[in-house]
Scaffold this active site. Structure first.
Site, mmCIF file in Angstrom:
data_model
loop_
_atom_site.group_PDB
_atom_site.id
_atom_site.type_symbol
_atom_site.label_atom_id
_atom_site.label_comp_id
_atom_site.label_asym_id
_atom_site.label_seq_id
_atom_site.Cartn_x
_atom_site.Cartn_y
_atom_site.Cartn_z
ATOM 1 N N GLY A 1 43.558 45.862 44.772
ATOM 2 C CA GLY A 1 44.589 45.054 44.131
ATOM 3 C C GLY A 1 43.969 43.817 43.516
ATOM 4 O O GLY A 1 42.865 43.403 43.911
ATOM 5 N N MET A 2 44.645 43.248 42.520
ATOM 6 C CA MET A 2 44.204 41.985 41.919
ATOM 7 C C MET A 2 45.444 41.136 41.707
ATOM 8 O O MET A 2 46.432 41.569 41.119
ATOM 9 C CB MET A 2 43.476 42.263 40.593
ATOM 10 C CG MET A 2 43.087 41.009 39.825
ATOM 11 S SD MET A 2 41.852 40.015 40.706
ATOM 12 C CE MET A 2 42.339 38.363 40.207
ATOM 13 N N GLU A 3 45.323 39.892 42.188
ATOM 14 C CA GLU A 3 46.499 39.022 42.332
ATOM 15 C C GLU A 3 46.951 38.355 41.039
ATOM 16 O O GLU A 3 47.329 37.172 41.065
ATOM 17 C CB GLU A 3 46.177 37.966 43.395
ATOM 18 C CG GLU A 3 45.083 36.939 43.025
ATOM 19 C CD GLU A 3 43.672 37.364 43.398
ATOM 20 O OE1 GLU A 3 43.411 38.572 43.506
ATOM 21 O OE2 GLU A 3 42.821 36.469 43.562
ATOM 22 N N HIS B 1 48.303 41.395 50.969
ATOM 23 C CA HIS B 1 47.161 40.562 50.592
ATOM 24 C C HIS B 1 47.369 39.938 49.206
ATOM 25 O O HIS B 1 47.262 38.720 49.045
ATOM 26 C CB HIS B 1 45.890 41.423 50.618
ATOM 27 C CG HIS B 1 44.653 40.710 50.197
ATOM 28 N ND1 HIS B 1 43.779 40.143 51.109
ATOM 29 C CD2 HIS B 1 44.136 40.455 48.975
ATOM 30 C CE1 HIS B 1 42.781 39.584 50.453
ATOM 31 N NE2 HIS B 1 42.968 39.759 49.160
ATOM 32 N N GLU B 2 47.692 40.768 48.231
ATOM 33 C CA GLU B 2 47.844 40.237 46.864
ATOM 34 C C GLU B 2 49.032 39.272 46.783
ATOM 35 O O GLU B 2 48.979 38.272 46.070
ATOM 36 C CB GLU B 2 47.993 41.372 45.844
ATOM 37 C CG GLU B 2 46.874 42.414 45.862
ATOM 38 C CD GLU B 2 45.471 41.849 45.905
ATOM 39 O OE1 GLU B 2 45.252 40.734 45.395
ATOM 40 O OE2 GLU B 2 44.565 42.521 46.469
ATOM 41 N N HIS C 1 48.087 35.904 47.982
ATOM 42 C CA HIS C 1 47.355 35.139 46.968
ATOM 43 C C HIS C 1 48.288 34.269 46.112
ATOM 44 O O HIS C 1 47.823 33.337 45.455
ATOM 45 C CB HIS C 1 46.594 36.074 46.022
ATOM 46 C CG HIS C 1 45.210 36.431 46.466
ATOM 47 N ND1 HIS C 1 44.258 35.474 46.764
ATOM 48 C CD2 HIS C 1 44.596 37.630 46.626
ATOM 49 C CE1 HIS C 1 43.122 36.090 47.092
ATOM 50 N NE2 HIS C 1 43.294 37.398 47.028
ATOM 51 N N GLU D 1 39.907 33.846 49.411
ATOM 52 C CA GLU D 1 40.020 35.127 50.120
ATOM 53 C C GLU D 1 40.196 34.991 51.637
ATOM 54 O O GLU D 1 40.939 35.766 52.226
ATOM 55 C CB GLU D 1 38.819 36.025 49.792
ATOM 56 C CG GLU D 1 38.728 36.427 48.320
ATOM 57 C CD GLU D 1 39.933 37.231 47.803
ATOM 58 O OE1 GLU D 1 40.704 37.755 48.631
ATOM 59 O OE2 GLU D 1 40.093 37.310 46.569
ATOM 60 N N ASP E 1 29.539 37.590 41.879
ATOM 61 C CA ASP E 1 29.757 38.852 42.577
ATOM 62 C C ASP E 1 28.934 38.970 43.856
ATOM 63 O O ASP E 1 29.388 39.532 44.840
ATOM 64 C CB ASP E 1 29.314 39.970 41.636
ATOM 65 C CG ASP E 1 30.407 40.988 41.440
ATOM 66 O OD1 ASP E 1 31.574 40.572 41.479
ATOM 67 O OD2 ASP E 1 30.078 42.169 41.265
ATOM 68 N N TYR F 1 35.913 36.698 53.045
ATOM 69 C CA TYR F 1 37.182 37.317 53.417
ATOM 70 C C TYR F 1 37.451 37.197 54.931
ATOM 71 O O TYR F 1 38.443 36.638 55.359
ATOM 72 C CB TYR F 1 37.162 38.818 53.081
ATOM 73 C CG TYR F 1 37.390 39.160 51.626
ATOM 74 C CD1 TYR F 1 38.641 39.547 51.176
ATOM 75 C CD2 TYR F 1 36.354 39.136 50.698
ATOM 76 C CE1 TYR F 1 38.868 39.897 49.855
ATOM 77 C CE2 TYR F 1 36.563 39.487 49.371
ATOM 78 C CZ TYR F 1 37.826 39.862 48.951
ATOM 79 O OH TYR F 1 38.041 40.200 47.643
ATOM 80 N N LYS G 1 35.187 49.519 46.288
ATOM 81 C CA LYS G 1 35.085 49.454 47.745
ATOM 82 C C LYS G 1 34.779 50.831 48.347
ATOM 83 O O LYS G 1 34.140 50.934 49.386
ATOM 84 C CB LYS G 1 36.412 48.917 48.292
ATOM 85 C CG LYS G 1 36.489 48.882 49.784
ATOM 86 C CD LYS G 1 37.857 48.458 50.272
ATOM 87 C CE LYS G 1 37.925 48.643 51.772
ATOM 88 N NZ LYS G 1 39.288 48.731 52.269
#
Ligand code: BES
Ligand code: ZN
Length: 646
Positions: free
Chosen positions: A296-298, A322-323, A326, A345, A404, A412, A593
């Site tokens: 996912g990306m928030e 999680h998202e 954020h 995170e 990265d 996290y 991942k």
């Protein structure tokens, strides 16, 4: 006046040097010197301290025929009176730059500096001391890393093309010329033209329906860091899930998504109860094609989601928790630089767990946290032995390296366990009061670890006379001794089961009368099965693994978390008959991942490596740049591969 003349002289000289003598040492070092001194944030060339964007209006023409966005980025600036504005660009073609409001624009000069493989190029624009509006006319290229252009066959419905962007951490500069650093916050608006049979959505206020003519207008009125500007274009349908919540996806998946995400409106309520009002009006999601490199990306107002989350049994919805989290940690209060990544995170993993606890109970939330903790412990060991043991600190020093590299489970999970340990020390009531006030105080701000530390001391530790090893947690390597330890009774049960199986017992045999005791997949939740697989010896006889598959069908079960764990054990054990399923998985799924540990396992043995390379050759067409560049480095470590074309 005099300054202007000097500036102009320098400007001409620089243009001359860049354009006619690119290889000479003197001018290279000259440009380089300029570039280096401007690297305020370590990952951006922009001179935000002198002049900064406060609003961008984007005019975008999305062309699927040649996979190009033709854009105008209209920057509204706060100018302290300087005569150069510097933006970040990467693999963009700049066509012209004008100053002034739309309609009364005049063209200006600009210089593009040397290209850095990681950071791209600085774009220096000549402006006037009172310039407020800078309009950059540009187009994206086939080297644009943020955008994924998918042919119809790579989508779920396989009939229409798809395109989406991924900005975090420093990829926004490859599809929009921006001051690409998380400490500057901007509002944005956009007018977007797309083929009229598709629908465009952005991380902003979206029109309520599909447009007839392919023209869309978007507004993001809250100031955000530019890595959160995002777009998706495809054959998208919308389904309402609650008062302020819904999901976009291709029609083929819409019912499944509605089923999977039924609890999301409850999650929003739970989150608000814990840390205060949701500040972004709507919470929608878009489930993208499988190539999306993350779970996912928030992106604000519009979380981007990988379809692997649609497991059919709502078992992977913690990623949405999680998202959603954020929306407070990350989007409302943002890490000032990528060195403070844990502020995004670590807080989010902590908050995600609290939301999960609220809805599914402490037992489930603890199991989630324990699984994450194990993964982090493994990564911590690997990092400690490697070239950068300092990456096990929460506060990072990433200058000169890709952000990265610092985005490991340390930020996290060590981050989350720091907060869990603090919570345990001070008690939940005090802790929640503190976190709530922290989110309020720093709403719509970007902050550093040091600022958080000062606020923590001031508002929580000192007034309550609490001694805590904050410095060790934030600035030392490894895991402090006082880290909270979690235990799970249910895990102990699956551990016993795994031990019995490893010792050769037939765990699937039950007496006739006790049929309901038979071990089936439904008997345990995802985290329990992960624990079960991890508890098995790291290499087993392939026949034993095949026997498990006969009974539980891990290899084709459709739960990507379990499948990944299983494939890794299978590869390490030489269990070759998983290959058809594994190949199908690698062709279909682009989430890094999963891909990273699987290809990593394949690269450990010659025969697997040859097979893995063969699969990758075709599979990479379905991966986003973020995933395929990572995998390329695993499979071809000695070659300059990350930037080769597909
Ligand atoms: N913001 C991240 C994704 C990200 C991190 C993108 C760093 C670019 C650079 C997102 O919130 C995230 O963490 N996603 C996780 C899921 C989560 C449950 C740990 C993922 O994709 O696996
Ligand atoms: Zn996250």
């Amino acid at each position: 006046m005099k300054n202007n003349i000097i500036y102009y002289f320098l400007f001409c000289l620089l243009t001359f040097l860049v354009s006619c003598n690119e290889d000479s040492e003197t001018d290279e070092s000259f440009i380089h010197k300029i570039d280096k001194t401007l690297l305020k944030d370590g990952h951006s060339y922009s001179n935000v301290n002198q002049i900064r964007t406060k609003h961008i209006h984007l005019d975008l023409d999305v062309n699927f025929d040649n996979k190009t966005i033709y854009g105008i980025a209209r920057h509204e600036m706060v100018n302290t009176g300087v005569d150069t504005a510097i933006f970040d660009i990467k693999a963009l073609e700049i066509q012209k730059i004008t100053l002034g409001k739309k309609g009364s624009e005049s063209e200006t000069d600009f210089i593009i500096g040397e290209n850095d493989k990681l950071l791209g190029q600085p774009l220096l624009v000549k402006i006037k001391k009172d310039t407020k509006f800078i309009n950059i006319y540009y187009k994206t290229t086939d080297k644009t890393e943020a955008l994924d252009w998918l042919d119809p066959k790579l989508t779920i419905g396989k009939q229409f093309p798809f395109m989406y962007s991924q900005g975090e951490a420093i990829l926004t500069r490859s599809w929009i010329p921006v001051q690409d650093l998380p400490s500057n916050r901007i509002t944005y608006s956009a007018d977007v033209k797309i083929p009229s049979n598709l629908r465009a959505i952005m991380s902003a206020e979206n029109p309520i329906s599909k447009s007839e003519d392919g023209l869309y207008h978007f507004e993001m009125k809250q100031p955000i860091p530019c890595y959160l500007i995002a777009i998706a274009v495809g054959n998208l349908e919308y389904r309402r899930l609650g008062e302020k919540c819904g999901v976009y996806t291709e029609p083929e998946l819409i019912l499944k998504c509605a089923y999977e995400f039924v609890d999301i409106p409850k999650m929003i309520k739970a989150a608000e109860k814990i840390y205060g009002k949701y500040q972004w009006e709507r919470y929608d999601m878009v489930v993208l094609p499988y190539s999306f490199p993350f779970g996912g990306m928030e992106n604000p107002r519009l979380t981007f989601v990988n379809p692997t989350l649609i497991a059919g049994d709502r078992s992977l919805v913690s990623v949405i928790a999680h998202e959603l989290a954020h929306s407070w940690s990350g989007n409302l209060v943002t890490n000032a630089s990528w060195d403070d990544f844990w502020l995004n995170e670590g807080f989010t993993v902590y908050f995600e767990n609290r939301i999960m606890e609220e809805i599914y109970g402490k037992e489930t939330a603890d199991m989630l946290a324990i699984v994450e903790f194990q993964e982090m412990e493994n990564e911590l060991k690997t990092i400690s032995k490697g070239k950068h043991p300092e990456d096990t600190k929460l506060k990072l020093k990433l200058e000169g390296r890709s952000p990265d590299e610092g985005m490991t489970l340390i930020g996290y999970v060590k981050g989350a366990f720091f907060l869990k340990t603090l919570e345990e020390k001070v008690g939940r009531e005090l802790f929640d009061k503190f976190i709530k006030s922290y989110f309020k105080k720093y709403s719509f701000k970007s902050i550093t670890t040091e600022r958080f530390e000062a606020y923590l001391n001031l508002k929580l530790l000192v007034p309550n006379k609490i001694l805590f090893n904050t410095k060790e947690w934030l600035y030392a390597e490894g895991l402090p001794k006082n880290c909270i330890k979690l235990e799970s009774e249910r895990f102990k049960e699956v551990q016993k089961l795994a031990d019995r199986f490893a010792a050769g017992e037939d765990i699937f045999k039950v007496k006739k009368k006790k049929k309901k005791n038979k071990i089936t997949r439904e008997k345990f939740i995802t985290q329990e099965w992960l624990e079960f697989i991890r508890r098995l010896p790291s290499k087993m006889e392939p026949e034993r693994l095949a026997y498990l598959d006969e009974n539980l069908n891990f290899k084709g079960c459709g739960n990507s978390e379990i499948m990944t764990e299983w494939y890794i054990l299978g590869i390490n054990s030489g269990y070759k008959s998983i290959r058809p399923d594994l190949k199908r998985f690698l062709y279909k799924v682009g989430r890094r991942k999963y891909l990273e540990p699987i290809y990593e396992a394949l690269s450990k043995n010659k025969d697997d490596l040859i097979w893995g390379k063969k699969v990758f050759l075709k599979a990479k067409l379905g991966y986003h740049f973020i995933s395929y560049s990572t995998i390329e480095e695993i499979l071809y470590p000695s070659e300059e591969s990350a930037y080769s074309s597909r």
